[in-house]
Every structure is written in structure tokens, then in C-alpha cells.
Design a protein around this motif. Structure first.
Motif, PDB file in Angstrom:
ATOM      1  N   ILE A 191      23.962 -19.021  88.015  1.00  0.00           N
ATOM      2  CA  ILE A 191      22.599 -18.533  88.498  1.00  0.00           C
ATOM      3  C   ILE A 191      21.901 -19.458  89.499  1.00  0.00           C
ATOM      4  N   ASN A 192      22.566 -20.451  89.756  1.00  0.00           N
ATOM      5  CA  ASN A 192      21.872 -21.498  90.693  1.00  0.00           C
ATOM      6  C   ASN A 192      22.262 -20.817  92.099  1.00  0.00           C
ATOM      7  N   TYR A 193      23.275 -19.769  92.158  1.00  0.00           N
ATOM      8  CA  TYR A 193      23.603 -19.490  93.437  1.00  0.00           C
ATOM      9  C   TYR A 193      23.202 -17.874  93.423  1.00  0.00           C
ATOM     10  N   GLY A 194      22.160 -17.391  92.421  1.00  0.00           N
ATOM     11  CA  GLY A 194      21.738 -15.860  92.313  1.00  0.00           C
ATOM     12  C   GLY A 194      22.813 -15.081  91.800  1.00  0.00           C
ATOM     13  N   ILE A 195      23.953 -15.691  91.189  1.00  0.00           N
ATOM     14  CA  ILE A 195      24.909 -14.841  90.572  1.00  0.00           C
ATOM     15  C   ILE A 195      24.956 -15.035  88.894  1.00  0.00           C
ATOM     16  N   ASP A 196      24.987 -13.860  88.158  1.00  0.00           N
ATOM     17  CA  ASP A 196      24.974 -14.135  86.676  1.00  0.00           C
ATOM     18  C   ASP A 196      26.349 -13.625  86.336  1.00  0.00           C
ATOM     19  N   THR A 197      27.308 -13.580  87.075  1.00  0.00           N
ATOM     20  CA  THR A 197      28.699 -13.360  86.381  1.00  0.00           C
ATOM     21  C   THR A 197      29.739 -14.569  86.884  1.00  0.00           C
ATOM     22  N   PRO A 198      30.831 -14.675  86.403  1.00  0.00           N
ATOM     23  CA  PRO A 198      31.902 -15.875  86.947  1.00  0.00           C
ATOM     24  C   PRO A 198      32.037 -15.881  88.252  1.00  0.00           C
ATOM     25  N   MET A 199      31.983 -16.671  88.922  1.00  0.00           N
ATOM     26  CA  MET A 199      32.202 -17.031  90.380  1.00  0.00           C
ATOM     27  C   MET A 199      33.705 -17.481  90.343  1.00  0.00           C
ATOM     28  N   ASN A 200      34.428 -17.005  91.451  1.00  0.00           N
ATOM     29  CA  ASN A 200      35.785 -17.714  91.868  1.00  0.00           C
ATOM     30  C   ASN A 200      35.749 -18.094  93.408  1.00  0.00           C
ATOM     31  N   LYS A 201      35.941 -19.295  93.393  1.00  0.00           N
ATOM     32  CA  LYS A 201      36.098 -19.966  94.839  1.00  0.00           C
ATOM     33  C   LYS A 201      37.381 -20.938  95.042  1.00  0.00           C
ATOM     34  N   ALA A 202      37.981 -20.625  95.873  1.00  0.00           N
ATOM     35  CA  ALA A 202      39.396 -21.026  96.209  1.00  0.00           C
ATOM     36  C   ALA A 202      40.260 -20.786  94.723  1.00  0.00           C
ATOM     37  N   ASN A 203      40.968 -21.760  93.993  1.00  0.00           N
ATOM     38  CA  ASN A 203      41.484 -21.421  92.863  1.00  0.00           C
ATOM     39  C   ASN A 203      40.387 -21.862  91.585  1.00  0.00           C
ATOM     40  N   VAL A 204      39.197 -21.932  91.794  1.00  0.00           N
ATOM     41  CA  VAL A 204      38.222 -22.494  90.818  1.00  0.00           C
ATOM     42  C   VAL A 204      37.587 -21.279  90.139  1.00  0.00           C
TER      43      VAL A 204
END
Length: 244
Positions: A191-204
Motif C-alpha cells: 500500500i506504500n505504492y498505492g496497491i493493495d494486492t501482491p506485487m511482483n517485480k523481477a522474480n520477487v
């Protein structure tokens, strides 16, 4: 025959009601393997009850419990009576109240729970699970600073800032990410990025969707990437502030 699932959970922060919702919504059974990414305490008023729920759950099915920074602080308090202002300011006060209210402060099983938490877990197919991050280019096992497992944010910041077109074969691809097919973390709320679902960046994959604040608690199937979420946790504890 139902296929065994491996489900990974984000930071709970004393939100037992949200965790119980996830068990219902994901239709969790004793055949599922459950991986918890840490920060079980410090936030909503059921920290001790959350730990007790997890202890009981692990009696009936395979559970893997990772240590978060809040668990490090709480474990030290239960074992040594050691507190600190930083911990109390960031949820420790409500955790102390929960332990005193329930009487679990004298329950040896809780001390053992915190003592036995893992710094990280490597799943088959080279999938890594840990609370925050690591900095060694040689992989998580070569980390020199143990506190990075609980506090590091550079792993996630690196993944977020990467060129999404960068291939894993590139010399520019961060070496510490190359050791694992996937990395699952919590610690930094999406939610620090305005998103309330899981985030996937690169392989993380970041599974902390802000349950301690104004977000939801999330669990995710690591094979299918299907995920389930609780209600906004604050609505389950309407008379509390959590860590807001």
C-alpha cells in the motif's frame, strides 16, 4: 484427489480475525503446506492470540514460520524481558497488553515458537522465502549481517527499480536475484505504492499488503498465483488504530 497446495502469507500483525477469514476464504485444509513470512505480532490487539492460533495450526499440518523484525523484538521480550522504545512505538505496547491480558506470557510454547522461527526457507524448485531481504551477491546463505533477513529493504527496492525488460541472462541483472527462481517477502507494505494486492517485480513477490495499517491480509498459492484476501483489517477492529 485434491492437489496439495503451498500457500504463503503476508505480515499478520496481530490481526487474528483477518487470518481466520483467510482460512475460510482460501478453504485451507490440513493437506495444505503453509508458509508464513513473519511479523505475527505488533499491531491489532490479538497478537498473543494470533501466535496461539499458529501454534495450534502447526499441530495438524505442515507450517513454516519465518522470523520478522517484530518477532525478533517480541521474542526477546518474552525470553529476557527486554523491551525498547522503538518496539513499543511500533506496536510492541499492544503486544505486551495482549500477552498480559491472555496470560500467554507464561506459556512456554510461545517462547519456543519465537525461538524456532527460521531466518529463511528455500523451497524445492529454488524458491526462497524470507521476511525482508539479504544483500550478499552470493545468495541468502552467505549473508554476513543476520539483521538483513529482518530489516533489509534494498532487495525489494532493487526489484522495483529494475528495467522490466532486463533479461536474467544480462550482466546487468542483479546477481543476488539470479540464485532463485522466485523470492517471496513481506516487510514493505504494497500500500506504500498505492496497491493493495501482491506485487511482483523481477522474480520477487511482495505479499505484505498492509494488514497492519489500512490494507488487507493476503495469502497466495505459489504455483497458480491465485490469492485470497481478508477484509480491510481495520474494519475488523473498528475501535483500534493498529499501526496507523
Amino acid at each position: 484427489m485434491k492437489q496439495k497446495r503451498t500457500l504463503v502469507f503476508g505480515d499478520i500483525h496481530g490481526g487474528l480475525r483477518a487470518l481466520q477469514q483467510l482460512f475460510e476464504r482460501a478453504k485451507i485444509t490440513i493437506d495444505d503446506r503453509l508458509i508464513f513470512l513473519g511479523d505475527y505480532v505488533d499491531g491489532w490487539n490479538e497478537s498473543a492470540e494470533t501466535v496461539q492460533f499458529l501454534i495450534k495450526t502447526a499441530e495438524n499440518q505442515e507450517c513454516i514460520f519465518i522470523r520478522g523484525n517484530h518477532d525478533l523484538w517480541c521474542g526477546r521480550w518474552l525470553e529476557l524481558g527486554a523491551s525498547n522504545p522503538v518496539w513499543e512505538e511500533h506496536g510492541g505496547k499492544s503486544t505486551k497488553e495482549s500477552y498480559l491480558k491472555t496470560g500467554y506470557i507464561i506459556n512456554e510454547n510461545h517462547k519456543v515458537f519465537f525461538q524456532n522461527l527460521k531466518n529463511y526457507y528455500i523451497h524445492e524448485n529454488s524458491k526462497l522465502f524470507l521476511h525482508a531481504g539479504f544483500t550478499s551477491i552470493h545468495g541468502v546463505e552467505k549473508e554476513q549481517n543476520e539483521s538483513d533477513y529482518y530489516f533489509d529493504r534494498t532487495l525489494w527496492e532493487t526489484a522495483v527499480a529494475m528495467d522490466k525488460h532486463l533479461k536474467k541472462t544480462s550482466e546487468l541483472y542483479p546477481k543476488r536475484l539470479k540464485h532463485y527462481n522466485e523470492i517471496y517477502i513481506g516487510h514493505t507494505p504494497t500500500i506504500n505504492y498505492g496497491i493493495d494486492t501482491p506485487m511482483n517485480k523481477a522474480n520477487v513477490w511482495n505479499i505484505d499488503t498492509g494488514a497492519a495499517f489500512m490494507g488487507k491480509l493476503t495469502c497466495l498459492d505459489i504455483e497458480t498465483k491465485e490469492f485470497w484476501q481478508s477484509d480491510v483489517v481495520q474494519t475488523l477492529y473498528p475501535n483500534e488504530k493498529g499501526r496507523n
